[in-house]
Design an enzyme around this catalytic site. Structure first.
Site, PDB file in Angstrom:
ATOM      1  N   ASN A  14     -10.036   0.159   0.021  1.00 35.06           N
ATOM      2  CA  ASN A  14      -8.574   0.250   0.001  1.00 35.06           C
ATOM      3  C   ASN A  14      -8.076  -0.243  -1.355  1.00 35.06           C
ATOM      4  O   ASN A  14      -8.168  -1.436  -1.659  1.00 35.06           O
ATOM      5  CB  ASN A  14      -8.021  -0.608   1.146  1.00 35.06           C
ATOM      6  CG  ASN A  14      -6.506  -0.619   1.208  1.00 35.06           C
ATOM      7  OD1 ASN A  14      -5.831  -0.126   0.317  1.00 35.06           O
ATOM      8  ND2 ASN A  14      -5.968  -1.205   2.273  1.00 35.06           N
ATOM      9  N   CYS A  16       0.813  -1.229   0.000  1.00 29.54           N
ATOM     10  CA  CYS A  16       0.000   0.000   0.000  1.00 29.54           C
ATOM     11  C   CYS A  16       0.842   1.273   0.000  1.00 29.54           C
ATOM     12  O   CYS A  16       0.323   2.347  -0.306  1.00 29.54           O
ATOM     13  CB  CYS A  16      -0.938   0.013   1.194  1.00 29.54           C
ATOM     14  SG  CYS A  16      -2.132  -1.328   1.153  1.00 29.54           S
ATOM     15  N   HIS A  70      -3.247   7.324   2.783  1.00 29.73           N
ATOM     16  CA  HIS A  70      -3.642   6.019   2.247  1.00 29.73           C
ATOM     17  C   HIS A  70      -5.006   5.669   2.835  1.00 29.73           C
ATOM     18  O   HIS A  70      -5.278   5.929   4.008  1.00 29.73           O
ATOM     19  CB  HIS A  70      -2.602   4.969   2.634  1.00 29.73           C
ATOM     20  CG  HIS A  70      -3.032   3.574   2.324  1.00 29.73           C
ATOM     21  ND1 HIS A  70      -3.541   3.225   1.088  1.00 29.73           N
ATOM     22  CD2 HIS A  70      -3.057   2.443   3.071  1.00 29.73           C
ATOM     23  CE1 HIS A  70      -3.859   1.946   1.101  1.00 29.73           C
ATOM     24  NE2 HIS A  70      -3.571   1.445   2.291  1.00 29.73           N
TER      25      HIS A  70
HETATM   26  N1  ACO Z   1     -18.197  -8.622   9.248  1.00 30.45           N
HETATM   27  C1  ACO Z   1     -18.578  -8.958  10.491  1.00 30.45           C
HETATM   28  N2  ACO Z   1     -17.721  -9.324  11.445  1.00 30.45           N
HETATM   29  C2  ACO Z   1     -16.414  -9.352  11.129  1.00 30.45           C
HETATM   30  C3  ACO Z   1     -15.942  -9.005   9.847  1.00 30.45           C
HETATM   31  C4  ACO Z   1     -16.883  -8.654   8.876  1.00 30.45           C
HETATM   32  N3  ACO Z   1     -16.550  -8.297   7.631  1.00 30.45           N
HETATM   33  N4  ACO Z   1     -14.595  -9.118   9.826  1.00 30.45           N
HETATM   34  C5  ACO Z   1     -14.215  -9.508  11.051  1.00 30.45           C
HETATM   35  N5  ACO Z   1     -15.333  -9.653  11.840  1.00 30.45           N
HETATM   36  C6  ACO Z   1     -15.390 -10.059  13.256  1.00 30.45           C
HETATM   37  C7  ACO Z   1     -14.198 -10.846  13.690  1.00 30.45           C
HETATM   38  O1  ACO Z   1     -14.398 -12.218  13.416  1.00 30.45           O
HETATM   39  C8  ACO Z   1     -14.167 -10.555  15.169  1.00 30.45           C
HETATM   40  O2  ACO Z   1     -15.104 -11.388  15.806  1.00 30.45           O
HETATM   41  P1  ACO Z   1     -14.779 -12.051  17.241  1.00 30.45           P
HETATM   42  O3  ACO Z   1     -14.605 -10.882  18.173  1.00 30.45           O
HETATM   43  O4  ACO Z   1     -15.985 -12.872  17.500  1.00 30.45           O
HETATM   44  O5  ACO Z   1     -13.514 -12.820  17.049  1.00 30.45           O
HETATM   45  C9  ACO Z   1     -14.668  -9.135  15.280  1.00 30.45           C
HETATM   46  O6  ACO Z   1     -15.350  -8.874  14.048  1.00 30.45           O
HETATM   47  C10 ACO Z   1     -13.572  -8.096  15.480  1.00 30.45           C
HETATM   48  O7  ACO Z   1     -12.516  -8.314  14.539  1.00 30.45           O
HETATM   49  P2  ACO Z   1     -11.242  -7.394  14.491  1.00 30.45           P
HETATM   50  O8  ACO Z   1     -10.330  -7.900  13.414  1.00 30.45           O
HETATM   51  O9  ACO Z   1     -10.689  -7.235  15.883  1.00 30.45           O
HETATM   52  O10 ACO Z   1     -11.912  -6.005  14.039  1.00 30.45           O
HETATM   53  P3  ACO Z   1     -11.243  -4.588  13.924  1.00 30.45           P
HETATM   54  O11 ACO Z   1     -12.053  -3.614  14.654  1.00 30.45           O
HETATM   55  O12 ACO Z   1      -9.764  -4.627  14.188  1.00 30.45           O
HETATM   56  O13 ACO Z   1     -11.431  -4.243  12.371  1.00 30.45           O
HETATM   57  C11 ACO Z   1     -10.106  -4.209  10.352  1.00 30.45           C
HETATM   58  C12 ACO Z   1     -10.839  -5.083  11.385  1.00 30.45           C
HETATM   59  C13 ACO Z   1     -11.136  -3.332   9.675  1.00 30.45           C
HETATM   60  C14 ACO Z   1      -9.461  -5.126   9.343  1.00 30.45           C
HETATM   61  C15 ACO Z   1      -9.051  -3.320  11.041  1.00 30.45           C
HETATM   62  O14 ACO Z   1      -8.304  -4.095  11.932  1.00 30.45           O
HETATM   63  C16 ACO Z   1      -8.093  -2.625  10.089  1.00 30.45           C
HETATM   64  O15 ACO Z   1      -8.464  -1.741   9.355  1.00 30.45           O
HETATM   65  N6  ACO Z   1      -6.786  -2.991  10.135  1.00 30.45           N
HETATM   66  C17 ACO Z   1      -5.732  -2.294   9.393  1.00 30.45           C
HETATM   67  C18 ACO Z   1      -5.761  -2.568   7.916  1.00 30.45           C
HETATM   68  C19 ACO Z   1      -4.569  -1.861   7.269  1.00 30.45           C
HETATM   69  O16 ACO Z   1      -4.255  -0.718   7.547  1.00 30.45           O
HETATM   70  N7  ACO Z   1      -3.857  -2.565   6.400  1.00 30.45           N
HETATM   71  C20 ACO Z   1      -2.641  -1.978   5.854  1.00 30.45           C
HETATM   72  C21 ACO Z   1      -2.786  -1.655   4.473  1.00 30.45           C
HETATM   73  S1  ACO Z   1      -3.314  -3.006   3.493  1.00 30.45           S
HETATM   74  C22 ACO Z   1      -1.938  -3.485   2.514  1.00 30.45           C
HETATM   75  O17 ACO Z   1      -0.818  -3.092   2.708  1.00 30.45           O
HETATM   76  C23 ACO Z   1      -2.243  -4.505   1.427  1.00 30.45           C
END
Ligand code: ACO
Length: 321
Positions: A278, A114, A248
């Site tokens: 993204n 990214c 980003h």
């Molecule tokens: N719908 C419903 N529930 C979901 C979904 C979904 N799409 N995805 C995950 N959940 C659930 C999980 O299973 C989890 O359930 P549990 O508590 O029963 O285990 C719960 O939601 C919480 O999951 P988390 O992963 O802790 O959720 P979080 O609030 O962290 O959000 C996210 C996830 C959006 C992916 C976030 O962590 C994020 O944005 N991370 C950074 C991404 C990023 O910056 N990437 C870098 C760039 S990408 C690249 O370089 C290619």
């Protein structure tokens, strides 16, 4: 006389097909409200089967060339940032060079996930400042839809396809003020996409994006805060000097944390996440293009671009537009 890399044109391309959160909720166990509240995303564009990283890059590049009112042949450096190249080789940069009919240029790809377009911008800036290049085309182009597992709700809701382009030209007027790029391979396993043909990985034979989102989130917020400090210090600037933040587009909560660090109201932050998701290396360039085209970003203003991605990689560019 100082020699700067000045932005002379921007361009972008988004595929026609739009996939909404509601569409995805018919495919995996998720909902529009979960996706929007956790990420800020409502919909994303998805390329059709005929499109490739280079076909999208060509459209974005021609858009930037038209905006700059220059012919393709004026370009002597092409850098493409992509994690979804058409072929392992030749580089998507070379394929784009052929598509644009550019003869006298050097073309190559950078792979920084990214952060790719910020890395490309940094490299192009060094080439131009040193006199090694005069006119650089940088493109971030990504078919994220082809490398996400559409059965994995934790990743498939996040990504979209698209391409963004930027043309930089040597000038005695200020342009890119500084760039700062970094990487730390230590965190490689928190976010990766295997290449199964070359290096089969037992539990991910298809080559899908694999991410420990929560862990990535924490490092991203922390790291982007630090790079804001680094960029301002290098330019002896106060927070108030920044007119626009072009981040980003991974998660609205990460963007909001960086804006807070800059004490910047969200009105000064360019956000495309809601309708694009993204788009990895394309996202910063697509956002920049959008804000230039709708006249939010004006000539003379100071713009901070920043990105964070797999590697981990992260970087910023401070620009007087
Ligand atoms: N719908 C419903 N529930 C979901 C979904 C979904 N799409 N995805 C995950 N959940 C659930 C999980 O299973 C989890 O359930 P549990 O508590 O029963 O285990 C719960 O939601 C919480 O999951 P988390 O992963 O802790 O959720 P979080 O609030 O962290 O959000 C996210 C996830 C959006 C992916 C976030 O962590 C994020 O944005 N991370 C950074 C991404 C990023 O910056 N990437 C870098 C760039 S990408 C690249 O370089 C290619």
């Amino acid at each position: 006389m100082n020699r700067y890399a000045r932005i002379i044109g921007t361009g972008g391309y988004l595929p026609e097909k739009v996939l909404t959160n509601n569409d995805i909720s018919l495919m995996v166990d998720t909902s529009d409200s979960w996706i929007f509240e956790r990420t800020g995303i409502k919909s994303r564009h998805i390329a059709d089967a005929t499109e490739t990283a280079s076909s999208m890059a060509e459209i974005a590049a021609r858009d930037a060339l038209a905006a700059a009112q220059i012919e393709p042949d004026a370009v002597d450096l092409i850098i493409v940032a992509t994690g979804t190249p058409d072929r392992v080789y030749p580089s998507t940069g070379c394929i784009l060079q052929q598509r644009l009919g550019i003869k006298n240029a050097v073309a190559f790809d950078v792979q920084a996930a990214c952060s790719g377009s910020v890395f490309a911008l940094s490299i192009a800036d060094q080439y131009i400042k040193s006199g090694a290049a005069k006119t650089a085309l940088i493109v971030g182009t990504e078919l994220c839809s082809r490398i996400v597992d559409w059965a994995d709700r934790s990743t498939c809701v996040l990504f979209g396809d698209g391409a963004g382009a930027l043309l930089l030209q040597a000038s005695d007027q200020q342009g890119v003020l500084s760039t700062h790029i970094h990487s730390d391979g230590e965190f490689g396993n928190l976010l990766y996409c295997p290449n199964p043909q070359v290096s089969p990985e037992a539990n991910n034979a298809h080559g899908y994006i694999t991410m420990q989102g929560n862990e990535v989130f924490k490092v991203a917020v922390n790291t982007l805060g630090k790079i804001v400090d680094e960029t301002l210090a290098a330019n002896h600037l106060e927070l108030s000097a920044i007119d626009w933040l072009v981040p980003h587009q991974a998660n609205i909560r990460i963007i909001a944390a960086t804006a807070k660090k800059l004490k910047m109201p969200m009105e000064q932050v360019v956000v495309t996440l809601e309708t694009q998701g993204n788009t990895s290396s394309a996202s910063v360039l697509l956002a920049f293009n959008e804000a230039v085209r709708d006249n939010r970003i004006q000539r003379g203003q100071i713009v901070l671009l920043e990105a964070f991605g797999a590697g981990f990689t992260w970087g910023s560019a401070l620009i007087r537009y």
